[in-house]
Design an enzyme around this catalytic site. Structure first.
Site, mmCIF file in Angstrom:
data_model
loop_
_atom_site.group_PDB
_atom_site.id
_atom_site.type_symbol
_atom_site.label_atom_id
_atom_site.label_comp_id
_atom_site.label_asym_id
_atom_site.label_seq_id
_atom_site.Cartn_x
_atom_site.Cartn_y
_atom_site.Cartn_z
ATOM 1 N N HIS A 187 0.845 -1.204 0.000
ATOM 2 C CA HIS A 187 0.000 0.000 0.000
ATOM 3 C C HIS A 187 0.873 1.243 0.000
ATOM 4 O O HIS A 187 1.783 1.388 0.818
ATOM 5 C CB HIS A 187 -0.943 -0.010 1.208
ATOM 6 C CG HIS A 187 -1.997 -1.067 1.086
ATOM 7 N ND1 HIS A 187 -2.328 -1.939 2.098
ATOM 8 C CD2 HIS A 187 -2.792 -1.395 0.026
ATOM 9 C CE1 HIS A 187 -3.287 -2.753 1.679
ATOM 10 N NE2 HIS A 187 -3.590 -2.450 0.423
ATOM 11 N N ARG A 245 -3.505 4.852 -1.821
ATOM 12 C CA ARG A 245 -3.297 3.499 -1.284
ATOM 13 C C ARG A 245 -3.045 2.463 -2.385
ATOM 14 O O ARG A 245 -2.235 1.562 -2.248
ATOM 15 C CB ARG A 245 -4.549 3.112 -0.487
ATOM 16 C CG ARG A 245 -4.697 1.622 -0.137
ATOM 17 C CD ARG A 245 -5.931 1.431 0.720
ATOM 18 N NE ARG A 245 -6.404 0.051 0.816
ATOM 19 C CZ ARG A 245 -6.126 -0.764 1.826
ATOM 20 N NH1 ARG A 245 -5.349 -0.370 2.800
ATOM 21 N NH2 ARG A 245 -6.630 -1.985 1.863
ATOM 22 N N HIS A 315 2.801 -3.854 6.521
ATOM 23 C CA HIS A 315 1.855 -2.755 6.328
ATOM 24 C C HIS A 315 1.920 -1.822 7.537
ATOM 25 O O HIS A 315 2.677 -2.040 8.468
ATOM 26 C CB HIS A 315 0.425 -3.306 6.185
ATOM 27 C CG HIS A 315 0.186 -4.093 4.941
ATOM 28 N ND1 HIS A 315 -0.554 -3.629 3.890
ATOM 29 C CD2 HIS A 315 0.601 -5.337 4.569
ATOM 30 C CE1 HIS A 315 -0.601 -4.536 2.928
ATOM 31 N NE2 HIS A 315 0.093 -5.582 3.311
HETATM 32 O O1 DDK Z 1 -5.028 -4.879 3.539
HETATM 33 C C1 DDK Z 1 -5.494 -4.450 4.596
HETATM 34 O O2 DDK Z 1 -6.558 -3.849 4.640
HETATM 35 C C2 DDK Z 1 -4.720 -4.633 5.878
HETATM 36 C C3 DDK Z 1 -3.399 -3.998 5.825
HETATM 37 SE SE1 DDK Z 1 -3.478 -2.125 5.407
HETATM 38 C C4 DDK Z 1 -4.481 -6.079 6.197
HETATM 39 C C5 DDK Z 1 -5.723 -6.905 6.214
HETATM 40 C C6 DDK Z 1 -5.508 -8.294 6.803
HETATM 41 C C7 DDK Z 1 -4.548 -9.118 6.040
HETATM 42 C C8 DDK Z 1 -5.048 -9.405 4.662
HETATM 43 N N1 DDK Z 1 -5.269 -10.784 4.470
HETATM 44 ZN ZN ZN Z 2 -1.581 -1.922 3.953
HETATM 45 ZN ZN ZN Z 3 -2.871 -1.087 7.306
#
Ligand code: DDK
Ligand code: ZN
Ligand code: ZN
Length: 428
Positions: A187, A245, A315
């Site tokens: 992201h 994003r 992330h």
């Molecule tokens: O992608 C997302 O919204 C967050 C990180 Se910003 C992680 C969500 C959980 C892990 C994705 N399988």
């Molecule tokens: Zn992310």
């Molecule tokens: Zn995040």
């Protein structure tokens, strides 16, 4: 007869109508003067409905959760609100008794404060947010600095044609070694993430030979590091819109740009916590791996499936250590082992500065979300599959000041090394 709450709802809707009922895609502005970031605490179903309606009617950027569909009761909801909508948002929050606080008073000030502009011209630094130009030259120089420990390979180009380079860390060996794959910058706006990958590479090279754990890790295994996954988006956050994003791909049939790469993997694709709307920040794309960046990484991992023992993706923000599944509430086959390793890694992380992380499966710990890289890697057979959400918990959010890069990277190193050591110990 209308109840008092219904009356105020109706009044709100009238005000909202003034702003037009069309969902508005966020304009690509590069300045954020007067914008605020709120934390809302919905405790009634009506609150959830109101927050979702708000999102339909005015430009609201969801920071956490990442889209209005993911809003539920009793979770903190962090949203960015443009200056022109502050009055209406305040009115709606107050009239409906939605508990809230202001996390960021003035977003442009926070954007400016995030980087220490004292030293200019800014050169590459592990304690600054480097732009893509600097990271690209860094990749070239670091990969030729120590040929017995590091090499690079291009795994494909991004949508806009930038090379995606994977760095391979590990003592040169004649036999194929088991490996760990780690990526940063899926992201675009999560700047602390690429900063961590750079830090990791530097530390691995610097501590090989002195730190016994790193030495043994790189003797026995290779670590593949992709420092920036979504390069086009990352570049865009430096040049045009700090809060971007997604990727930067265009598609026919919509003027909206980009797909969420962490909804574009082939794992329960677009079944939950993702959007079919190309304008959404969680748009899943037209098909799994429609994004060339996702396809390049998935191809690389598939090609190296027999040697890749762990997948780690970085992330921000929320301070979480997540593992499969996110696309279903079902527990992963290796749930208890994954949880045990996550808790060990979180404890290691906390030992340095006391930073607290929560660990658990994505679906219950953050929100259900299909198409994520961790779930995909896990279902492919990469058992140790983890998603880190780094600092902080919302004080600065994506605008984590540069002064926090070093402590964040140091503590995260401990967690990643903990996972790596566990994987290494359980190889055979
Ligand atoms: O992608 C997302 O919204 C967050 C990180 Se910003 C992680 C969500 C959980 C892990 C994705 N399988
Ligand atoms: Zn992310
Ligand atoms: Zn995040």
């Amino acid at each position: 007869m209308l109840s008092r709450r219904e009356i105020s709802l109706t009044a709100n809707m009238k005000v909202l109508l003034l702003f037009g009922l069309v969902a508005v895609a966020l304009a690509d502005v590069s300045r954020f003067e007067g914008e605020k970031v709120f934390r809302l605490k919905p405790v009634l179903d009506e609150h959830v409905t109101l927050i979702r309606d708000l999102a339909k009617n005015i430009e609201v950027d969801f920071w956490r959760p990442e889209s209005p569909e993911l809003v539920t009761i009793d979770i903190d909801v962090d949203i960015r609100v443009p200056a022109m909508y502050l009055d209406i948002v305040y009115t709606i929050l107050q009239q409906n008794d939605i508990e809230h606080e202001v996390l960021i008073e003035d977003l442009q000030t926070a954007v400016d404060d995030q980087t220490d502009e004292k030293a200019s011209p800014r050169s590459h630094s592990y304690t600054k947010y480097n732009d893509w130009n600097k990271i690209q030259s860094w990749i070239a120089s670091i990969s030729s600095s120590n040929p017995s420990l590091i090499s690079k390979q291009v795994i494909g180009n991004t949508y806009e044609g930038r090379p995606m380079t994977v760095l391979k860390l590990g003592k040169k060996s004649s036999s194929t070694k088991p490996a760990i794959f780690m990526d940063c910058g899926i992201h675009a706006r999560e700047w602390i993430s690429p900063a961590f990958c750079q830090w990791f590479v530097k530390e691995a090279l610097a501590t090989y030979g002195s730190d016994s754990q790193m030495t043994s890790l790189l003797n026995q295994m290779d670590v593949f590091v992709l420092p920036v996954f979504n390069i086009d988006g990352y570049d865009y956050t430096h040049k045009s819109n700090r809060m971007w994003r997604k990727t930067r791909s265009r598609k026919s049939g919509s003027s909206c740009i980009g797909t969420d790469p962490n909804r574009n993997f082939n794992a329960g694709w677009c079944s939950t916590g993702a959007s079919n709307n190309p304008c959404s920040d969680t748009f899943c794309g037209y098909k799994p791996e429609s994004e060339i960046e996702v396809k390049n990484v998935a191809d690389f991992i598939r090609r190296n499936k027999s040697i890749i023992k762990a997948y780690i993706t970085i992330h921000s923000y929320s301070q979480l250590l997540l593992f499969p599944y996110s696309y279903t509430y079902e527990l992963a086959a290796h749930h208890s082992e994954l949880l045990k390793v996550a808790e060990g890694a979180s404890a290691a992380l906390r030992s340095l500065y006391g930073t607290r992380y929560t660990s658990g499966p994505g679906a219950t710990t953050i929100y259900p979300a299909a198409g994520g890289s961790d779930d995909w890697a896990y279902d492919l057979g990469v058992k140790y599959s983890y998603t880190f959400e780094l600092r902080d918990t919302g004080r600065y959010g994506f605008l984590l000041p540069e002064s926090q890069i070093k402590p964040t990277c140091e503590e995260t190193m401990l967690a990643v090394k903990y996972i790596a050591a566990y994987v290494q110990k359980n190889l055979y």
